[in-house]
Scaffold this motif. Structure first.
Motif, PDB file in Angstrom:
ATOM      1  N   ASP A 105       0.832  -1.204   0.000  1.00  0.00           N
ATOM      2  CA  ASP A 105       0.000   0.000   0.000  1.00  0.00           C
ATOM      3  C   ASP A 105       0.870   1.259   0.000  1.00  0.00           C
ATOM      4  OD1 ASP A 105      -2.766   1.197   0.323  1.00  0.00           O
ATOM      5  OD2 ASP A 105      -1.768   2.051   2.071  1.00  0.00           O
ATOM      6  N   GLN A 106       2.010   1.183   0.686  1.00  0.00           N
ATOM      7  CA  GLN A 106       2.896   2.347   0.738  1.00  0.00           C
ATOM      8  C   GLN A 106       3.605   2.598  -0.591  1.00  0.00           C
ATOM      9  OE1 GLN A 106       5.563   2.516   4.088  1.00  0.00           O
ATOM     10  NE2 GLN A 106       3.902   2.613   5.574  1.00  0.00           N
ATOM     11  N   VAL A 107       3.846   1.552  -1.376  1.00  0.00           N
ATOM     12  CA  VAL A 107       4.456   1.792  -2.697  1.00  0.00           C
ATOM     13  C   VAL A 107       3.386   2.099  -3.740  1.00  0.00           C
ATOM     14  CG1 VAL A 107       6.485   0.369  -2.234  1.00  0.00           C
ATOM     15  CG2 VAL A 107       4.508  -0.676  -3.309  1.00  0.00           C
ATOM     16  N   LEU A 108       2.162   1.636  -3.477  1.00  0.00           N
ATOM     17  CA  LEU A 108       1.062   1.935  -4.401  1.00  0.00           C
ATOM     18  C   LEU A 108       0.589   3.377  -4.223  1.00  0.00           C
ATOM     19  CD1 LEU A 108      -0.710   0.539  -6.566  1.00  0.00           C
ATOM     20  CD2 LEU A 108      -2.335  -0.012  -4.753  1.00  0.00           C
ATOM     21  N   HIS A 109       0.597   3.845  -2.980  1.00  0.00           N
ATOM     22  CA  HIS A 109       0.165   5.214  -2.668  1.00  0.00           C
ATOM     23  C   HIS A 109       1.263   5.889  -1.838  1.00  0.00           C
ATOM     24  CE1 HIS A 109      -3.730   3.892  -4.093  1.00  0.00           C
ATOM     25  NE2 HIS A 109      -3.761   2.949  -3.175  1.00  0.00           N
ATOM     26  N   PRO A 110       2.405   6.152  -2.446  1.00  0.00           N
ATOM     27  CA  PRO A 110       3.549   6.680  -1.682  1.00  0.00           C
ATOM     28  C   PRO A 110       3.378   8.137  -1.279  1.00  0.00           C
ATOM     29  CG  PRO A 110       4.065   6.675  -4.015  1.00  0.00           C
ATOM     30  CD  PRO A 110       2.715   6.011  -3.878  1.00  0.00           C
ATOM     31  N   GLN A 111       4.113   8.521  -0.257  1.00  0.00           N
ATOM     32  CA  GLN A 111       4.187   9.924   0.114  1.00  0.00           C
ATOM     33  C   GLN A 111       5.002  10.667  -0.948  1.00  0.00           C
ATOM     34  OE1 GLN A 111       5.637  10.248   4.140  1.00  0.00           O
ATOM     35  NE2 GLN A 111       3.929   9.062   4.996  1.00  0.00           N
ATOM     36  N   PRO A 112       4.784  11.966  -1.114  1.00  0.00           N
ATOM     37  CA  PRO A 112       5.413  12.726  -2.213  1.00  0.00           C
ATOM     38  C   PRO A 112       6.934  12.606  -2.277  1.00  0.00           C
ATOM     39  CG  PRO A 112       3.706  14.029  -1.159  1.00  0.00           C
ATOM     40  CD  PRO A 112       3.863  12.803  -0.320  1.00  0.00           C
ATOM     41  N   THR A 113       7.586  12.475  -1.132  1.00  0.00           N
ATOM     42  CA  THR A 113       9.051  12.438  -1.119  1.00  0.00           C
ATOM     43  C   THR A 113       9.618  11.035  -1.341  1.00  0.00           C
ATOM     44  OG1 THR A 113       9.021  12.195   1.292  1.00  0.00           O
ATOM     45  CG2 THR A 113       9.204  14.431   0.400  1.00  0.00           C
ATOM     46  N   ALA A 114       8.767  10.023  -1.364  1.00  0.00           N
ATOM     47  CA  ALA A 114       9.247   8.639  -1.493  1.00  0.00           C
ATOM     48  C   ALA A 114       9.712   8.349  -2.918  1.00  0.00           C
ATOM     49  CB  ALA A 114       8.141   7.670  -1.093  1.00  0.00           C
ATOM     50  N   LYS A 115      10.776   7.568  -3.017  1.00  0.00           N
ATOM     51  CA  LYS A 115      11.293   7.145  -4.311  1.00  0.00           C
ATOM     52  C   LYS A 115      10.822   5.716  -4.586  1.00  0.00           C
ATOM     53  CE  LYS A 115      15.460  10.038  -4.046  1.00  0.00           C
ATOM     54  NZ  LYS A 115      16.944  10.054  -4.057  1.00  0.00           N
ATOM     55  N   ILE A 116       9.869   5.593  -5.495  1.00  0.00           N
ATOM     56  CA  ILE A 116       9.264   4.304  -5.811  1.00  0.00           C
ATOM     57  C   ILE A 116       9.429   4.043  -7.307  1.00  0.00           C
ATOM     58  CG2 ILE A 116       7.163   2.901  -5.731  1.00  0.00           C
ATOM     59  CD1 ILE A 116       8.141   3.734  -2.990  1.00  0.00           C
ATOM     60  N   SER A 117       9.828   2.823  -7.656  1.00  0.00           N
ATOM     61  CA  SER A 117       9.970   2.454  -9.067  1.00  0.00           C
ATOM     62  C   SER A 117       8.919   1.409  -9.437  1.00  0.00           C
ATOM     63  CB  SER A 117      11.364   1.882  -9.331  1.00  0.00           C
ATOM     64  OG  SER A 117      11.523   0.624  -8.687  1.00  0.00           O
ATOM     65  N   ALA A 118       8.722   1.233 -10.742  1.00  0.00           N
ATOM     66  CA  ALA A 118       7.803   0.189 -11.203  1.00  0.00           C
ATOM     67  C   ALA A 118       8.283  -1.184 -10.740  1.00  0.00           C
ATOM     68  CB  ALA A 118       7.690   0.235 -12.723  1.00  0.00           C
ATOM     69  N   LYS A 119       9.595  -1.349 -10.623  1.00  0.00           N
ATOM     70  CA  LYS A 119      10.153  -2.618 -10.145  1.00  0.00           C
ATOM     71  C   LYS A 119       9.725  -2.888  -8.708  1.00  0.00           C
ATOM     72  CE  LYS A 119      12.836  -6.251 -10.403  1.00  0.00           C
ATOM     73  NZ  LYS A 119      12.486  -7.401 -11.278  1.00  0.00           N
ATOM     74  N   ASP A 120       9.679  -1.831  -7.888  1.00  0.00           N
ATOM     75  CA  ASP A 120       9.208  -1.996  -6.503  1.00  0.00           C
ATOM     76  C   ASP A 120       7.782  -2.520  -6.481  1.00  0.00           C
ATOM     77  OD1 ASP A 120      11.553  -1.071  -5.278  1.00  0.00           O
ATOM     78  OD2 ASP A 120      10.914   1.010  -5.404  1.00  0.00           O
ATOM     79  N   LEU A 121       6.935  -1.960  -7.324  1.00  0.00           N
ATOM     80  CA  LEU A 121       5.541  -2.371  -7.370  1.00  0.00           C
ATOM     81  C   LEU A 121       5.419  -3.845  -7.757  1.00  0.00           C
ATOM     82  CD1 LEU A 121       4.141   0.833  -9.043  1.00  0.00           C
ATOM     83  CD2 LEU A 121       3.367  -0.063  -6.844  1.00  0.00           C
ATOM     84  N   GLU A 122       6.176  -4.259  -8.760  1.00  0.00           N
ATOM     85  CA  GLU A 122       6.140  -5.663  -9.190  1.00  0.00           C
ATOM     86  C   GLU A 122       6.648  -6.586  -8.091  1.00  0.00           C
ATOM     87  OE1 GLU A 122       8.119  -6.274 -12.879  1.00  0.00           O
ATOM     88  OE2 GLU A 122       7.007  -4.722 -13.939  1.00  0.00           O
ATOM     89  N   THR A 123       7.769  -6.196  -7.466  1.00  0.00           N
ATOM     90  CA  THR A 123       8.368  -7.027  -6.421  1.00  0.00           C
ATOM     91  C   THR A 123       7.445  -7.164  -5.217  1.00  0.00           C
ATOM     92  OG1 THR A 123      10.602  -6.360  -7.095  1.00  0.00           O
ATOM     93  CG2 THR A 123      10.348  -7.255  -4.880  1.00  0.00           C
ATOM     94  N   PHE A 124       6.890  -6.044  -4.777  1.00  0.00           N
ATOM     95  CA  PHE A 124       6.064  -6.068  -3.577  1.00  0.00           C
ATOM     96  C   PHE A 124       4.746  -6.799  -3.836  1.00  0.00           C
ATOM     97  CE2 PHE A 124       7.801  -2.698  -0.529  1.00  0.00           C
ATOM     98  CZ  PHE A 124       9.095  -2.829  -1.020  1.00  0.00           C
TER      99      PHE A 124
END
Length: 296
Positions: A105-124
């Protein structure tokens, strides 16, 4: 000064971790914690190296401390993700699923300062599904055990043997009787061998008593990767990802992007996935409705 010294030790620990020197990395992170105990990243990093060493309790304790420092609602998806892995290592699939869903949920709806990649979404998302399957398997085994089923008893014995063998590998690694690569290979061999034995066991029981041992499996292709529930009416994005229609519509109200790629997406871009819908119908027609409550 203490914070600076801790950061220096953390960087040394990071370098040791990248070189595969896990015991050295753990020692450096521990020194960093002793210098300054309020940096959540140090605990998460030590948890990650303890994950490699299969020190599951240490993983859980470190991630819990990291989350305590940042606050449970703060962006700390890596700590939640590693925590879920430690909980799964301890055979606590319910807790692991809860932690994995929080991380997702945190990578799907990250806070503005968070660094999230598409790879993170797939992995998580893939790990959430792994936890979901582990929880389902535990429930199914519990169901059979309550029925006094022989298969459940035999699977429990195999799982106990698996854990005993993995614990022995961990002990040998900590005593430097095994190197990191050899320990990893041996652990993988133990896991694969026991998985094969359990699969063979289930096949034998299914053939001998199909009424009571028919496979209860949820294929990956029928899973909606937003809710992690089986689909009824899948629709496909222009990138080829499929989601349950109602689920993706609700997501697009919050964010006009593909959940797994972050690419722009609108309802007009969605198309019915007729082939997958037929597969979903076949899944439901197989009798899944009778037991799918155990999956949720």
């Amino acid at each position: 000064m203490a914070s600076y010294q801790a950061d220096q030790l953390k960087e040394q620990g990071n370098a040791a971790f990248r070189n595969g020197e896990y015991l050295e990395a753990e020692a450096l992170y521990t020194q960093a914690v002793q210098k300054y105990s309020r940096n959540p990243l140090i605990y998460t990093n030590r948890a990650n190296v303890r994950l490699k060493l299969q020190q599951w309790d240490g993983v859980v304790n470190d991630c819990s401390k990291s989350i305590e420092i940042t606050g449970a609602n703060a962006q700390n998806h890596k700590a939640w993700y590693v925590l879920a892995q430690g909980q799964l290592g301890l055979h606590h699939p319910n807790e692991a699923l809860t932690s994995a869903l929080t991380a997702y949920d945190q990578v799907l709806h990250p806070q503005p300062t968070a660094k999230i990649s598409a790879k993170d979404l797939e992995t998580f998302s893939a790990f959430v599904l792994k936890c979901k399957k582990a929880k389902f398997a535990a429930r199914d085994l519990g169901r059979l055990r309550r029925q006094g089923d022989l298969r459940a008893e035999l699977e429990t014995m195999l799982e106990t043997q698996r854990q005993r063998d993995l614990d022995e590998v961990t002990t040998q690694l900590r005593r430097s009787q095994l190197g990191n690569i050899e320990a990893s290979e041996r652990s993988q061999e133990i896991t694969t061998t026991l998985d094969d034995k359990i699969t063979s066991l289930r096949t034998v029981f299914a053939a001998a008593d199909p009424a009571n041992h028919k496979a209860r499996e949820v294929p990956d292709y029928v899973i909606d990767m937003i809710t992690f529930e089986p689909m009824h009416d899948p629709v496909m994005t222009k990138n080829g990802h499929s989601y349950e229609r109602a689920t993706i519509y609700e997501h697009l109200k919050r964010s006009p992007t593909d959940p797994l790629t972050r690419d722009p997406l609108t309802i007009r871009d969605l198309r019915p996935n007729f082939g997958l819908r037929a597969a979903c119908e076949a899944f439901w027609d197989s009798g899944a409705s009778e037991w799918i409550a155990d999956w949720s």
